[in-house]
Design a protein around this motif. Structure first.
Motif, PDB file in Angstrom:
ATOM      1  N   ARG A   1       0.877  -1.098  -0.071  1.00 42.12           N
ATOM      2  CA  ARG A   1      -0.050   0.115   0.113  1.00 42.12           C
ATOM      3  C   ARG A   1       0.819   1.271  -0.041  1.00 42.12           C
ATOM      4  N   ILE A   2       0.220   2.378  -0.352  1.00 40.83           N
ATOM      5  CA  ILE A   2       0.913   3.793  -0.126  1.00 40.83           C
ATOM      6  C   ILE A   2       0.032   4.143   1.128  1.00 40.83           C
ATOM      7  N   LEU A   3       0.972   4.494   2.218  1.00 40.14           N
ATOM      8  CA  LEU A   3       0.534   5.214   3.384  1.00 40.14           C
ATOM      9  C   LEU A   3       0.613   6.673   3.330  1.00 40.14           C
ATOM     10  N   VAL A   4      -0.595   7.287   3.627  1.00 41.51           N
ATOM     11  CA  VAL A   4      -0.530   8.914   3.481  1.00 41.51           C
ATOM     12  C   VAL A   4      -0.659   9.322   4.948  1.00 41.51           C
ATOM     13  N   GLN A   5       0.328  10.122   5.373  1.00 43.08           N
ATOM     14  CA  GLN A   5       0.586  10.560   6.659  1.00 43.08           C
ATOM     15  C   GLN A   5       0.886  12.054   6.681  1.00 43.08           C
ATOM     16  N   ARG A   6       0.393  12.901   7.711  1.00 50.14           N
ATOM     17  CA  ARG A   6       0.975  14.164   8.224  1.00 50.14           C
ATOM     18  C   ARG A   6       1.742  13.766   9.346  1.00 50.14           C
ATOM     19  N   PRO A   7       3.014  14.358   9.317  1.00 49.51           N
ATOM     20  CA  PRO A   7       3.840  14.277  10.564  1.00 49.51           C
ATOM     21  C   PRO A   7       3.344  14.935  11.950  1.00 49.51           C
ATOM     22  N   PRO A   8       3.857  14.512  13.097  1.00 42.66           N
ATOM     23  CA  PRO A   8       3.640  15.358  14.141  1.00 42.66           C
ATOM     24  C   PRO A   8       4.304  16.638  14.129  1.00 42.66           C
ATOM     25  N   ALA A   9       3.575  17.769  14.755  1.00 40.80           N
ATOM     26  CA  ALA A   9       4.137  18.935  14.694  1.00 40.80           C
ATOM     27  C   ALA A   9       5.287  19.278  15.326  1.00 40.80           C
ATOM     28  N   SER A  10       5.560  18.273  16.321  1.00 41.88           N
ATOM     29  CA  SER A  10       6.950  18.267  17.199  1.00 41.88           C
ATOM     30  C   SER A  10       7.364  17.164  17.723  1.00 41.88           C
ATOM     31  N   LEU A  11       8.438  17.066  18.135  1.00 41.90           N
ATOM     32  CA  LEU A  11       9.121  15.724  18.470  1.00 41.90           C
ATOM     33  C   LEU A  11       8.260  15.174  20.107  1.00 41.90           C
ATOM     34  N   GLY A  12       7.898  14.160  19.776  1.00 40.12           N
ATOM     35  CA  GLY A  12       7.160  13.460  20.726  1.00 40.12           C
ATOM     36  C   GLY A  12       5.721  13.215  20.429  1.00 40.12           C
ATOM     37  N   GLY A  13       5.228  13.904  19.360  1.00 38.26           N
ATOM     38  CA  GLY A  13       3.918  13.903  18.927  1.00 38.26           C
ATOM     39  C   GLY A  13       3.558  12.676  18.207  1.00 38.26           C
ATOM     40  N   GLN A  14       2.431  12.427  17.773  1.00 38.37           N
ATOM     41  CA  GLN A  14       1.791  11.488  17.044  1.00 38.37           C
ATOM     42  C   GLN A  14       1.194  12.130  15.491  1.00 38.37           C
ATOM     43  N   PRO A  15       1.482  11.019  14.441  1.00 41.26           N
ATOM     44  CA  PRO A  15       1.299  11.130  13.039  1.00 41.26           C
ATOM     45  C   PRO A  15      -0.123  11.232  13.041  1.00 41.26           C
ATOM     46  N   GLU A  16      -0.705  11.803  11.832  1.00 42.94           N
ATOM     47  CA  GLU A  16      -1.949  11.784  11.508  1.00 42.94           C
ATOM     48  C   GLU A  16      -2.092  10.889  10.301  1.00 42.94           C
ATOM     49  N   THR A  17      -2.690   9.501  10.365  1.00 44.93           N
ATOM     50  CA  THR A  17      -2.953   8.837   9.093  1.00 44.93           C
ATOM     51  C   THR A  17      -4.303   9.191   8.166  1.00 44.93           C
ATOM     52  N   ILE A  18      -3.942   9.830   7.210  1.00 48.00           N
ATOM     53  CA  ILE A  18      -4.875  10.338   6.399  1.00 48.00           C
ATOM     54  C   ILE A  18      -5.622   9.462   5.486  1.00 48.00           C
ATOM     55  N   ASP A  19      -4.911   8.617   4.948  1.00 48.07           N
ATOM     56  CA  ASP A  19      -5.299   7.584   3.958  1.00 48.07           C
ATOM     57  C   ASP A  19      -4.285   6.205   3.782  1.00 48.07           C
ATOM     58  N   THR A  20      -4.748   5.334   3.224  1.00 49.73           N
ATOM     59  CA  THR A  20      -3.953   4.245   2.709  1.00 49.73           C
ATOM     60  C   THR A  20      -4.705   3.918   1.194  1.00 49.73           C
ATOM     61  N   ILE A  21      -3.894   3.789   0.479  1.00 48.88           N
ATOM     62  CA  ILE A  21      -3.997   3.536  -1.097  1.00 48.88           C
ATOM     63  C   ILE A  21      -3.286   2.083  -1.563  1.00 48.88           C
ATOM     64  N   GLY A  22      -4.203   1.341  -2.001  1.00 45.29           N
ATOM     65  CA  GLY A  22      -3.998  -0.036  -2.582  1.00 45.29           C
ATOM     66  C   GLY A  22      -4.296  -0.992  -1.510  1.00 45.29           C
ATOM     67  N   VAL A  23      -4.161  -2.370  -2.366  1.00 46.91           N
ATOM     68  CA  VAL A  23      -4.441  -3.445  -1.583  1.00 46.91           C
ATOM     69  C   VAL A  23      -3.515  -4.700  -2.083  1.00 46.91           C
ATOM     70  N   TYR A  24      -3.264  -5.717  -1.615  1.00 45.39           N
ATOM     71  CA  TYR A  24      -2.438  -6.661  -2.328  1.00 45.39           C
ATOM     72  C   TYR A  24      -3.275  -7.212  -3.319  1.00 45.39           C
ATOM     73  N   GLY A  25      -2.712  -7.216  -4.697  1.00 41.89           N
ATOM     74  CA  GLY A  25      -3.309  -7.669  -5.786  1.00 41.89           C
ATOM     75  C   GLY A  25      -2.509  -7.503  -7.113  1.00 41.89           C
ATOM     76  N   TYR A  26      -3.119  -7.849  -8.262  1.00 44.73           N
ATOM     77  CA  TYR A  26      -2.360  -7.685  -9.740  1.00 44.73           C
ATOM     78  C   TYR A  26      -3.140  -6.783 -10.345  1.00 44.73           C
TER      79      TYR A  26
END
Length: 357
Positions: free
Chosen positions: A169-194
């Protein structure tokens, strides 16, 4: 190939474009760039880079002894799991936003570190602005990354498009604003397959930007038996794919365009062309943005001759019409047809350039 301590040296070369066309019948050496100023020394031991990122000056006016190590203007990082340390850096991306360079590094602990400002470029600081891990990494770690800053609001957090290889998959995230914070997962693109829009092992991603800085297209390379390049529009609608798994050395005229682990892809925005490091076929391809082959550099035979490669795993845009290619164990000179004013950053398996003023 990842940033492991190996007995084989990693090599870095720079070439001017255009590359030879598919119809060219001239000897391969005739398609090499014209001699110019030597940009980077070809001998870089991977062991030096297993836990570091190195900044290399843009141009050298004097010959470099082939027995010497690559001249480095700055080093950052050391072995470890703390902030500013690396556990084998394998992915690297540099993006400029509002005149400020930003460095993103992913290591083999699936940790992403974001360094902003110019301190990291000048070896003044090694403290990242943010550090976090991808959500899942038990099956493997990411091998590719693209970063996009909001062209309207430069103060907004960037969006990271992560080739989460072994999660297909393609993992789409925004980073934490500062050290020690948690990222925001916006989306995941794709699944296993041909099927179109599905992935086996996505290994890199590149962004085609419009004139206003917005995303026009996504390009995703993958391997694992489904070795191809996937093209998506800005809303992740699948437009087309090109290429299939195959060994270039088999000389089958009916097999069409083949790749064997297209590990790295880069877009030259100025020339509107796509570069693909076809790693296990030992060549780098130049394509139109719709996937039409313009030419190959190197051929399917691993070689230490000038212009040849053994496992080219990373390609980076070094300037208009110039690319840098890192590969494993192919000894050759690095030549450029014009003066380059870009410092080169390298880790064990990644290459990036940062424009300077």
């Amino acid at each position: 190939f990842s940033a492991l301590t190996l007995p084989l040296p990693a090599r870095y070369s720079v070439y001017s474009c255009p590359m030879p066309t598919p119809e060219s019948t001239t000897p391969r050496d005739s398609a090499l760039p014209q001699p110019g100023r030597r940009l980077v020394h070809p001998a870089v031991q991977t062991s030096l880079l297993s836990a570091m990122v190195v900044t290399v000056g843009g141009c050298f006016d004097t010959p470099i002894d082939p027995d010497e190590r690559l001249p480095a203007s700055a080093w950052m990082g050391e072995p470890g799991m703390s902030s500013g340390q690396f556990a084998y850096p394998r992915v690297m991306e540099i993006v400029e936003n509002a005149g400020v360079p930003h460095l993103f590094v992913i290591d083999k602990a699936a940790r992403i570190q974001w360094f902003d400002g110019k301190g990291w470029l000048e070896n003044e600081t090694q403290v990242p602005r943010a550090l976090w891990q991808t959500p899942r990494f038990d099956r493997g770690k990411p091998t590719g990354l693209a970063v996009h800053f909001n062209p309207v609001d430069p103060e907004a957090l960037p969006t990271l498009y992560i080739a989460d290889t072994h999660e297909s998959r393609i993992l789409v995230q925004r980073p934490p604003a500062s050290l020690g914070g948690q990222p925001e997962t916006i989306d995941t693109i794709g699944v296993y397959g041909y099927e179109p829009g599905q992935f086996i092992y996505p290994c890199d991603i590149a962004l085609l930007l419009a004139d206003d800085g917005t995303i026009e297209r996504f390009y995703v390379s993958e391997y694992g038996g489904n070795d191809r390049i996937n093209i998506f529009d800005a809303d992740w609608n699948h437009l087309r794919s090109f290429g299939a798994f195959g060994n270039a050395w088999e000389e089958d005229e009916d097999q069409g365009l083949v790749f064997n682990r297209p590990q790295s892809i880069e877009i030259d925005a100025a020339q509107r062309v796509l570069y693909i490091a076809d790693a296990i076929n030992h060549r780098v391809g130049r394509f139109t943005l719709d996937g039409e082959l313009l030419g190959w550099l190197g051929d399917s035979t691993p070689t230490d001759r000038a212009g040849g490669f053994e496992f080219p795993y990373s390609v980076a845009i070094a300037g208009p019409g110039l690319i840098a290619i890192s590969s494993c164990s192919s000894a050759r000179e690095a030549r450029a047809a014009s003066v380059i004013r870009y410092p080169l950053l390298i880790s064990g398996a990644s290459t990036a350039f940062m424009p300077t003023t």
